[in-house]
Design an enzyme around this catalytic site. Sequence first.
Site, PDB file in Angstrom:
ATOM      1  N   HIS A  56     -31.222 -42.943   1.976  1.00  0.00           N
ATOM      2  CA  HIS A  56     -32.400 -42.772   0.882  1.00  0.00           C
ATOM      3  C   HIS A  56     -31.801 -43.013  -0.483  1.00  0.00           C
ATOM      4  O   HIS A  56     -32.627 -42.251  -1.369  1.00  0.00           O
ATOM      5  CB  HIS A  56     -33.045 -41.243   1.159  1.00  0.00           C
ATOM      6  CG  HIS A  56     -33.661 -41.171   2.576  1.00  0.00           C
ATOM      7  ND1 HIS A  56     -34.872 -41.566   2.913  1.00  0.00           N
ATOM      8  CD2 HIS A  56     -33.148 -40.901   3.531  1.00  0.00           C
ATOM      9  CE1 HIS A  56     -35.330 -41.149   3.873  1.00  0.00           C
ATOM     10  NE2 HIS A  56     -34.108 -40.598   4.491  1.00  0.00           N
ATOM     11  N   TYR A 363     -28.188 -31.677   4.166  1.00  0.00           N
ATOM     12  CA  TYR A 363     -28.598 -31.615   2.916  1.00  0.00           C
ATOM     13  C   TYR A 363     -28.093 -30.838   1.666  1.00  0.00           C
ATOM     14  O   TYR A 363     -27.778 -31.424   0.456  1.00  0.00           O
ATOM     15  CB  TYR A 363     -30.238 -31.289   2.655  1.00  0.00           C
ATOM     16  CG  TYR A 363     -31.013 -32.554   3.455  1.00  0.00           C
ATOM     17  CD1 TYR A 363     -30.909 -32.298   4.864  1.00  0.00           C
ATOM     18  CD2 TYR A 363     -31.694 -33.580   3.006  1.00  0.00           C
ATOM     19  CE1 TYR A 363     -31.691 -33.132   5.551  1.00  0.00           C
ATOM     20  CE2 TYR A 363     -32.435 -34.456   3.721  1.00  0.00           C
ATOM     21  CZ  TYR A 363     -32.387 -34.136   5.101  1.00  0.00           C
ATOM     22  OH  TYR A 363     -33.093 -35.090   5.871  1.00  0.00           O
TER      23      TYR A 363
HETATM   24  C1  HEM Z   1     -29.691 -35.156  12.021  1.00  0.00           C
HETATM   25  C2  HEM Z   1     -30.871 -35.767  11.314  1.00  0.00           C
HETATM   26  C3  HEM Z   1     -30.595 -36.040   9.658  1.00  0.00           C
HETATM   27  C4  HEM Z   1     -29.606 -35.759   8.979  1.00  0.00           C
HETATM   28  C5  HEM Z   1     -28.197 -35.131   9.169  1.00  0.00           C
HETATM   29  C6  HEM Z   1     -30.054 -35.855   7.758  1.00  0.00           C
HETATM   30  C7  HEM Z   1     -29.447 -36.073   6.568  1.00  0.00           C
HETATM   31  C8  HEM Z   1     -29.667 -36.419   5.260  1.00  0.00           C
HETATM   32  C9  HEM Z   1     -28.887 -36.742   4.039  1.00  0.00           C
HETATM   33  C10 HEM Z   1     -27.465 -36.386   3.940  1.00  0.00           C
HETATM   34  C11 HEM Z   1     -29.497 -37.125   2.965  1.00  0.00           C
HETATM   35  C12 HEM Z   1     -29.230 -37.105   1.620  1.00  0.00           C
HETATM   36  C13 HEM Z   1     -29.477 -35.900   0.860  1.00  0.00           C
HETATM   37  C14 HEM Z   1     -28.911 -36.168  -0.532  1.00  0.00           C
HETATM   38  O1  HEM Z   1     -27.934 -36.857  -1.252  1.00  0.00           O
HETATM   39  O2  HEM Z   1     -29.555 -35.510  -1.321  1.00  0.00           O
HETATM   40  C15 HEM Z   1     -30.993 -37.451   3.447  1.00  0.00           C
HETATM   41  C16 HEM Z   1     -32.057 -37.677   2.807  1.00  0.00           C
HETATM   42  C17 HEM Z   1     -33.441 -37.691   3.223  1.00  0.00           C
HETATM   43  N1  HEM Z   1     -33.735 -37.356   4.569  1.00  0.00           N
HETATM   44 FE1  HEM Z   1     -32.636 -36.886   6.020  1.00  0.00          FE
HETATM   45  N2  HEM Z   1     -31.497 -36.442   7.715  1.00  0.00           N
HETATM   46  C18 HEM Z   1     -31.643 -36.415   9.010  1.00  0.00           C
HETATM   47  C19 HEM Z   1     -33.269 -36.691   9.474  1.00  0.00           C
HETATM   48  C20 HEM Z   1     -34.300 -36.716   8.711  1.00  0.00           C
HETATM   49  C21 HEM Z   1     -35.551 -36.609   9.116  1.00  0.00           C
HETATM   50  C22 HEM Z   1     -35.890 -36.540  10.632  1.00  0.00           C
HETATM   51  C23 HEM Z   1     -36.312 -36.844   8.073  1.00  0.00           C
HETATM   52  C24 HEM Z   1     -37.878 -36.781   7.905  1.00  0.00           C
HETATM   53  C25 HEM Z   1     -38.706 -36.188   8.590  1.00  0.00           C
HETATM   54  C26 HEM Z   1     -35.485 -37.120   6.949  1.00  0.00           C
HETATM   55  C27 HEM Z   1     -36.075 -37.318   5.530  1.00  0.00           C
HETATM   56  C28 HEM Z   1     -34.976 -37.580   4.551  1.00  0.00           C
HETATM   57  C29 HEM Z   1     -35.627 -37.859   3.283  1.00  0.00           C
HETATM   58  C30 HEM Z   1     -37.315 -38.030   2.897  1.00  0.00           C
HETATM   59  C31 HEM Z   1     -34.546 -38.082   2.370  1.00  0.00           C
HETATM   60  C32 HEM Z   1     -34.121 -38.312   0.737  1.00  0.00           C
HETATM   61  C33 HEM Z   1     -34.752 -37.105  -0.240  1.00  0.00           C
HETATM   62  C34 HEM Z   1     -34.542 -37.412  -1.403  1.00  0.00           C
HETATM   63  O3  HEM Z   1     -35.265 -38.170  -1.766  1.00  0.00           O
HETATM   64  O4  HEM Z   1     -33.567 -37.178  -2.237  1.00  0.00           O
HETATM   65  N3  HEM Z   1     -34.256 -37.038   7.421  1.00  0.00           N
HETATM   66  N4  HEM Z   1     -30.907 -36.947   4.661  1.00  0.00           N
END
Ligand code: HEM
Length: 504
Positions: A56, A363
């Site tokens: 993202h 996160y």
């Molecule tokens: C094992 C599953 C998942 C892991 C380990 C994971 C991990 C992460 C990580 C590490 C980030 C970056 C956060 C940052 O640098 O601030 C991220 C961003 C994000 N994730 Fe996930 N994620 C997973 C599943 C999901 C799912 C299922 C969704 C939605 C239903 C999702 C939605 C998002 C969104 C929208 C962002 C962007 C947040 C922003 O705008 O800063 N993720 N995720």
Amino acid sequence: MTTADPNLLQRCSIRLAQGSLRIGNQLQGVHLIRDINLLETISHVTHERIPERVVHAKGSGAYGTFTVANEANFNIADYTDADFLQQDARTTDLFARFSTVVGERGSADSVRDTRGYAFKLYTKDGNLDWVFFSTPTFPIRDGGKFPSFVHCQKRNPQTGVRDPTTGRTSFMSRNPEAFHTLMYIFSDAGTPRSYNYAMIHSVNTYKFTKIKPPQIGSNDVQEEFHYVKLRFIPKLGVQNLNQAEAERLAGQDPDAYQRDLIQSIAMGQGPGWTVQAQIIDPKDVANYPVNIFDPTKTWPESVTPFRTFGSIDLNSIPDDFFEQVEQASFNPANVVPGWDVSPDPNTNFTYQQKVLQTRLFAYGSAARYRLGINNQQLPVNSARKNASPYNPTKRDGAGYVNSLLPRVQPNYFPAQGAPPRVLPQDVNIAAADLDQWSGGVIAYKSTVVDDDYTQPREVWESYKAAGTDETFVENVAMSLKNADFDVRQQTYGKFSWVRDFLHE
Ligand code: HEM
């Protein structure tokens, strides 16, 4: 020779904004270490970059509001005591960040992908983050697969090139639980017209919680809960691009979605979404037609209809992109009383899902790496001043400012004379059978069964009914056209589980 700019460099004026102090004439001179402006500004520009999000990374942000708007004969407050949901028409400020998943910070907005939709609601009880997707499902159901799931879509570690043989299809075809999500990504919903026109889904299962008053003669306070999934419908309608339009736009204007978000808000026509919930009583879980904790599945609307309870409207854009959008950090672990994460319970289901639980760690870990230990004190991330509870043990560390904490407060609790910072009463949150666990440690690996293809087949039938099946097949074929023969065969082979036609 003096250019006064009181906002820079500790508010002292810049003496020589575009040159440098040197000994000697013209180009033969050497610099002086007392050229404070040169040293400070060069040091700053070399420290300007922070790690981009591992997923993202390309995103846009906007401010807005959440407003409670219950449909007729429905009151969300019957299911939750979240303060911000207690009254119709009550509004709560929020910050939203929308993103693609795979591309780097400079990548194009309109590429085929899921879109991330993250919301931070600044409630009176602290910040609630809703970290959601444009697809209703997630391609994996075990957090242990997340690193491979990310890497397979990123660049080849040897060549630095993104290529389909190491790519999404190669991994997904060996992880067929992903195919339900691929049914959405390879439809035109994988290339929305802009962020303003896409559906938003919680994907994971959460809980609305409500504290029941103690029974007469008892001090035992119990918390009851319902399982919930949320869905937001765009007020501008769902609009998508086809493959050719998306590719053209990616070349013409890689920031097209971001531009549309900014311009629509500037013109007073910012996007909005109608907010709906599917709600399930815990006692109905055991006999429910799908495992409600499996993020590769949706809950059938025929069994659990969506109920409207709110509205999101975006109305202003940040005045500093880096400060507010780049430094925003969202976390599904940011919950408020009345909203909780689901426990992914270990019942008699054939497999377990741990995606949300993995996310609860991921996160915060990412934010600490990207922004530092005090990331929650950055203005965009911090709770609003009027939010009451806080944790006085979170003190000090790099970048600590904590203008929100009352001064002269102990850094421990309970403490004499300190205001209450914890909920007034202990609550028995293990109220339901589904929240009771026991058992030994197991090494678990999820397996795919034929029923995993039931919902993908239903999606395929819906495309046929809508006449978009050909488009879907073309989109799959386009994405695979440069892939190795084996990867193509493997992928088509797996799609044949969905429908023989796709294999032909
Ligand atoms: C094992 C599953 C998942 C892991 C380990 C994971 C991990 C992460 C990580 C590490 C980030 C970056 C956060 C940052 O640098 O601030 C991220 C961003 C994000 N994730 Fe996930 N994620 C997973 C599943 C999901 C799912 C299922 C969704 C939605 C239903 C999702 C939605 C998002 C969104 C929208 C962002 C962007 C947040 C922003 O705008 O800063 N993720 N995720």
